[in-house]
Design a protein around this motif. Structure first.
Motif: not given
Length: 159
Positions: A57-64, A68-74
């Motif tokens: 699994k890849c865990h992504f942390v991204g900034i919109d 500028g909001k922080k979002l995460e996805d696996i």
């Protein structure tokens, strides 16, 4: 089969997609990814080992890129993720209206009047101060997934 049987609906746009698929395992830091239907710049990627049931699994942390909001996805690393088409375009600033919209000059000589001033306080102050001083300003506009926002400013000297 004859050609007469094929009928296609015509659309106003060229049919260009707002995103394209890319395998999750190939997306790197500083790339772009769509998380919760928002275009994000990837700031952190971590990959877990394959477990009992197979998928790493890849865990992504991204900034919109717009809010500028922080979002995460696996996402399983073998699955495809949506990657937004992100474009940056430079326009010359012509005018700032009282209602917070800017008037920009495109490369073709037309004006673009549908963009608001940025919400970032620092950038907003730089644009207003520079414009007030009569400087020639060039703004960079980032566009992705049908949204546009001013993201940077360049001073090209006095008028």
């Amino acid at each position: 089969m004859s050609d007469e049987e094929h009928h296609f609906e015509s659309k106003a746009d060229a049919g260009a997609s707002k995103t394209y698929p890319q395998q999750a395992g190939t997306i790197r830091k500083n790339g772009y990814i769509v998380i919760k239907n928002r275009p994000c710049k990837v700031v952190e990627v971590s990959t877990s080992k394959t477990g009992k049931h197979g998928h790493a699994k890849c865990h992504f942390v991204g900034i919109d890129i717009f809010t500028g909001k922080k979002l995460e996805d696996i996402v399983p690393s073998s699955h495809n993720c949506d990657v937004p088409h992100v474009n940056r375009t430079d326009y010359q600033l012509i005018d700032i209206s009282e209602d917070g919209f800017v008037s920009l000059l495109t490369d073709s000589g037309d004006t673009k009047d549908d963009l608001r001033l940025p919400t970032d306080e620092n950038l907003l102050k730089q644009i207003k101060d520079g414009f007030g001083e009569g400087k020639d300003l060039v703004v960079s506009v980032m566009s992705a997934m049908g949204e546009e926002q001013i993201c940077a400013l360049k001073d090209i000297g006095p008028k």
